[in-house]
Design an enzyme around this catalytic site. Sequence first.
Site, mmCIF file in Angstrom:
data_model
loop_
_atom_site.group_PDB
_atom_site.id
_atom_site.type_symbol
_atom_site.label_atom_id
_atom_site.label_comp_id
_atom_site.label_asym_id
_atom_site.label_seq_id
_atom_site.Cartn_x
_atom_site.Cartn_y
_atom_site.Cartn_z
ATOM 1 C CB ALA A 1 -0.993 -0.020 1.152
ATOM 2 C CB SER A 2 0.547 4.587 1.521
ATOM 3 O OG SER A 2 -0.598 4.993 0.809
ATOM 4 C CB VAL A 3 4.992 1.058 2.851
ATOM 5 C CG1 VAL A 3 6.495 0.873 3.028
ATOM 6 C CG2 VAL A 3 4.319 1.127 4.233
#
Length: 457
Positions: free
Chosen positions: A58-60
């Site tokens: 995801a946003s990592v």
Amino acid sequence: MDKNIMIQKLVRNYNEKDGFNGAWLYAENGEIVSKGALGFRNPEDTLPITEDTIFQLASVSKTFTSAAVMLLMRQGLLGPEDEITKIFPEIPYPGVTVRQLLNHTSGIPDYFDDADWFIRIWKEEKRVPGNDEILRFLQETKAKPYFAPGEGLKYSNTGYNLLALLVERLSGIPYEEFLQKNIFEPAGMTSTRCCHIRRDGVPFANYARATVFENDKCVADIDSAEYGDVTAFDGLNGDDYVYTNIFDMLRWDRALRDGRVLTEEEQKIMYTPGKLNNGEDAVYDEDDGLGYGFGWAVGREEELGLVVSHSGGMPGVATWFERFIDADRVLVILGCRDYRDVRAYLSFWEGMEAIARDKEPEPIVSIEDITVKDPDKSKWESFCGKYEHPGDAEFIVDEIFLKDGELHANSIDEDGDEMTFRLYPIGENEFGRKGGLFKLKIGEDCVMYDDFTCKKL
């Protein structure tokens, strides 16, 4: 203090109370202190998660996008103050710079604010829009900016879609290929890829399927009535869609520390929090006092110095990557199943954060732990009924009713979506719910929550 023992105990306690599904790794000075995996990587609970299981970040993933942009800057292909309309003249957001995309001060709206655009293409045209169509999206929706460039900070996935497209335009190769050649391979991340599993199929033998709860059952995200539309966004890049495991995330940490991908000076630039046009710090997380640099939340702690991190969340996905730059520590948590009990969930994450900071973790607390045993239910029937709606509430309790001898509530959120949940007695005429920290107190023909008092109709 034996951190491995404490982490193992904390994870197993959380697993017992809410079913932790994932893998973790904590290291100091490059040496693994604790690692492990618990749960299952499929909704049917037949495939156990192992330490090398592959998870969606995801946003990592934004940490890789910002690194890719830094590599373009090193080559002189762009600068942080370059206006993006020089490369994308068709988008209706003049004055936005590369720096502002990186630190979320551009004001460009998040595509999730107008998600129906992608869902419509997916359903009507029977295809998943590619990341290059983010330009068409911005042209057609003409969504009002959050603010003028540099006047505020508001998280925008769209900004990172544009950065990924910028990487493609200036490098001349697909974004996925750029990451593979310039970041994953130099970092030794052999189990990592940027790819589109829902659109193109699963390239990994040991992939963890994102799993949500629906009608109290485990369901793959793509099979969910509520979250199945997630496929519509699976052609995007930059904000998500890097897949990896805990060991490769440690390799990413070491590659950065060793300067194999970015120099120390380049990383200092990345870890510098953004500022607004008036010179004030652009605050990313007011509760923790964090800023946002280039792809990283940035904070400084008295005992441990500079700490950079990023979280990731999608339906059925919860990830965390935290690097203690001065203390040389790293914490990785990768999860593939939504939590059911928010108190247990927060207790777990706070406990892991405490251990990484040389502190004893607090016990895991679930809603069942604070529920009143054998409550007096004599008044519960009188609590049932419809209640008035406060005009400016983001969350509305519409109705309270009895089901199988327990109180439940129907609610409406700010988007107009309805939800039903059980009310757990946690005090005298006071109730909580499993999926949030919400507290509701019932008085004489009224309910009280979030500073509102709503009369019974």
